[in-house]
Motif scaffolding. Sequence first.
Motif, PDB file in Angstrom:
ATOM      1  N   ASN A 212      36.915  -8.878  51.085  1.00 39.98           N
ATOM      2  CA  ASN A 212      37.313  -7.335  51.876  1.00 39.98           C
ATOM      3  C   ASN A 212      37.120  -6.443  51.442  1.00 39.98           C
ATOM      4  O   ASN A 212      37.772  -5.968  52.245  1.00 39.98           O
ATOM      5  CB  ASN A 212      39.822  -7.925  51.631  1.00 39.98           C
ATOM      6  CG  ASN A 212      39.285  -8.953  52.297  1.00 39.98           C
ATOM      7  OD1 ASN A 212      39.244  -9.644  53.015  1.00 39.98           O
ATOM      8  ND2 ASN A 212      40.753  -9.342  51.816  1.00 39.98           N
ATOM      9  N   GLU A 213      36.512  -6.584  50.358  1.00 45.07           N
ATOM     10  CA  GLU A 213      35.858  -5.020  50.061  1.00 45.07           C
ATOM     11  C   GLU A 213      35.407  -5.048  50.758  1.00 45.07           C
ATOM     12  O   GLU A 213      34.853  -3.537  51.854  1.00 45.07           O
ATOM     13  CB  GLU A 213      35.342  -4.965  48.946  1.00 45.07           C
ATOM     14  CG  GLU A 213      34.882  -3.650  47.672  1.00 45.07           C
ATOM     15  CD  GLU A 213      33.971  -4.148  46.936  1.00 45.07           C
ATOM     16  OE1 GLU A 213      32.948  -3.545  47.181  1.00 45.07           O
ATOM     17  OE2 GLU A 213      33.609  -4.950  46.252  1.00 45.07           O
ATOM     18  N   ASP A 214      33.920  -5.725  51.287  1.00 44.11           N
ATOM     19  CA  ASP A 214      33.109  -5.470  53.212  1.00 44.11           C
ATOM     20  C   ASP A 214      33.780  -5.485  53.767  1.00 44.11           C
ATOM     21  O   ASP A 214      33.749  -3.859  54.978  1.00 44.11           O
ATOM     22  CB  ASP A 214      32.256  -6.469  53.124  1.00 44.11           C
ATOM     23  CG  ASP A 214      31.608  -6.720  51.550  1.00 44.11           C
ATOM     24  OD1 ASP A 214      31.246  -5.100  51.429  1.00 44.11           O
ATOM     25  OD2 ASP A 214      30.285  -6.857  51.683  1.00 44.11           O
ATOM     26  N   ALA A 215      34.551  -6.134  54.165  1.00 46.30           N
ATOM     27  CA  ALA A 215      35.726  -5.681  55.466  1.00 46.30           C
ATOM     28  C   ALA A 215      36.380  -4.506  55.684  1.00 46.30           C
ATOM     29  O   ALA A 215      36.164  -4.103  56.523  1.00 46.30           O
ATOM     30  CB  ALA A 215      37.320  -7.007  55.404  1.00 46.30           C
ATOM     31  N   LYS A 216      36.911  -4.680  54.418  1.00 45.20           N
ATOM     32  CA  LYS A 216      37.817  -2.607  53.994  1.00 45.20           C
ATOM     33  C   LYS A 216      36.662  -1.467  55.039  1.00 45.20           C
ATOM     34  O   LYS A 216      36.689  -0.761  56.044  1.00 45.20           O
ATOM     35  CB  LYS A 216      38.080  -2.299  52.909  1.00 45.20           C
ATOM     36  CG  LYS A 216      38.835  -0.865  53.660  1.00 45.20           C
ATOM     37  CD  LYS A 216      39.999  -1.023  53.647  1.00 45.20           C
ATOM     38  CE  LYS A 216      40.623  -0.105  53.689  1.00 45.20           C
ATOM     39  NZ  LYS A 216      42.199  -0.132  54.949  1.00 45.20           N
ATOM     40  N   LYS A 217      35.322  -1.695  54.350  1.00 43.34           N
ATOM     41  CA  LYS A 217      34.505  -0.246  53.966  1.00 43.34           C
ATOM     42  C   LYS A 217      33.665  -0.952  55.973  1.00 43.34           C
ATOM     43  O   LYS A 217      33.867   0.002  56.080  1.00 43.34           O
ATOM     44  CB  LYS A 217      32.827  -0.923  53.260  1.00 43.34           C
ATOM     45  CG  LYS A 217      32.201  -0.293  52.370  1.00 43.34           C
ATOM     46  CD  LYS A 217      31.869   0.092  52.243  1.00 43.34           C
ATOM     47  CE  LYS A 217      30.787  -1.049  51.083  1.00 43.34           C
ATOM     48  NZ  LYS A 217      30.082  -1.197  50.156  1.00 43.34           N
ATOM     49  N   TYR A 218      33.362  -2.107  56.336  1.00 41.65           N
ATOM     50  CA  TYR A 218      33.082  -2.194  57.195  1.00 41.65           C
ATOM     51  C   TYR A 218      33.590  -2.332  58.788  1.00 41.65           C
ATOM     52  O   TYR A 218      33.404  -1.931  59.580  1.00 41.65           O
ATOM     53  CB  TYR A 218      31.643  -2.875  57.675  1.00 41.65           C
ATOM     54  CG  TYR A 218      30.589  -3.137  56.396  1.00 41.65           C
ATOM     55  CD1 TYR A 218      30.793  -1.812  56.425  1.00 41.65           C
ATOM     56  CD2 TYR A 218      30.160  -4.311  55.598  1.00 41.65           C
ATOM     57  CE1 TYR A 218      29.362  -1.534  55.373  1.00 41.65           C
ATOM     58  CE2 TYR A 218      29.828  -4.314  54.789  1.00 41.65           C
ATOM     59  CZ  TYR A 218      29.151  -2.788  54.620  1.00 41.65           C
ATOM     60  OH  TYR A 218      27.611  -2.348  52.837  1.00 41.65           O
ATOM     61  N   SER A 219      34.641  -2.759  58.469  1.00 43.24           N
ATOM     62  CA  SER A 219      35.734  -2.984  60.011  1.00 43.24           C
ATOM     63  C   SER A 219      36.986  -2.143  59.130  1.00 43.24           C
ATOM     64  O   SER A 219      37.644  -2.781  60.808  1.00 43.24           O
ATOM     65  CB  SER A 219      35.856  -4.193  60.141  1.00 43.24           C
ATOM     66  OG  SER A 219      34.774  -4.712  60.194  1.00 43.24           O
ATOM     67  N   GLY A 220      37.435  -2.106  58.310  1.00 42.41           N
ATOM     68  CA  GLY A 220      39.001  -0.702  58.169  1.00 42.41           C
ATOM     69  C   GLY A 220      39.653  -1.685  58.422  1.00 42.41           C
ATOM     70  O   GLY A 220      40.406  -1.758  58.719  1.00 42.41           O
TER      71      GLY A 220
END
Length: 317
Positions: free
Chosen positions: A158-166
């Motif tokens: 979810n770190e990437d999910a937050k970074k790239y898709s909010g």
Amino acid sequence: MCDLCPRRCNVSRLSGDRGFCGAVDEVIRISRAALHFWEEPCISGTRGSGTVFFSYCSLKCVYCQNTEISRGLAGADVDVSRLAEIMLELQERGAHNINLVTPTHYVNHITAARDIAKSRGRTLPIVYNTGGYELPSVIKKLRGYVDIFLTDYKYADNEDAKKYSGVSDYVEFADEALEKMVEIAPLKFENVEGCRDDNTKQEIQIMKSGVIIRHLLLPGKLVKAKNILKRLYNKYGDSVYFSLMSQYTPMKNFGINNGVDMSNIDENLLKPVTAHEYNRLISYAERLGVKNAFIQDGSAASESFIPPFDLTGVLKS
Ligand code: SF4
């Protein structure tokens, strides 16, 4: 109040209010409805997939390959009966299936249109072509409406999910939704007369039911891609197909209008995936023993694979 996707905006789309995706309920915004030849071979076959590109999106990733439509900049507004007609027109044109791209925010319109089209003779399988950020309860209701799930699995964490898709809960929702998809859509194929690969002359089996899990390899994210593949292959084995995609294209409109903090974005996303990174992912899939997989050749990373969102097939002629 709209709670069709995990964003749960709780806005009244019926009254014309807009949530994160930007869609309202009164109309369905579509940017293109045409035969499409660039999906996986079992979806596009030789006659093409009858693809309906919906405008707006509930994810709006910063690296979106279809920014024009995900942000609702392209498209024309139609009603449910026109969507049903579009399904029938694509069937008449010889499509192997009806492929609904980014359908989540229009799921109620789609089930209504599918009922109308079915009563008028639609027989083709319905493909639900999604970014994977779905409510399991909504996917559960699609039993009997959707035959094939062509679903992204975008992020290992979810770190990437937050970074790239909010979104900070992509992994949980994608996992639970995928479980439902696999329950609803067991793998089934059929042979279609004359459906052969132009180069190899081998017969192409057309998917009638099943789940294809797509992973778009992002530049610099090979280790995370391997983690996704390993975890999902351990869970689902050969009961699903994997589609490992190298076509990541840095876009001119990178990151517009998605509410993500752009100061935090990895510069890697500004370049394409290297052949070396992608080949290592394929080798890893082979080592895991993955049998059911689609891979792309080097020419796939090109904006030319993005069709023109010019309203083809949307309005009644
Ligand atoms: S479908 Fe759109 S309005 Fe509804 S919850 Fe999702 S983002 Fe919000």
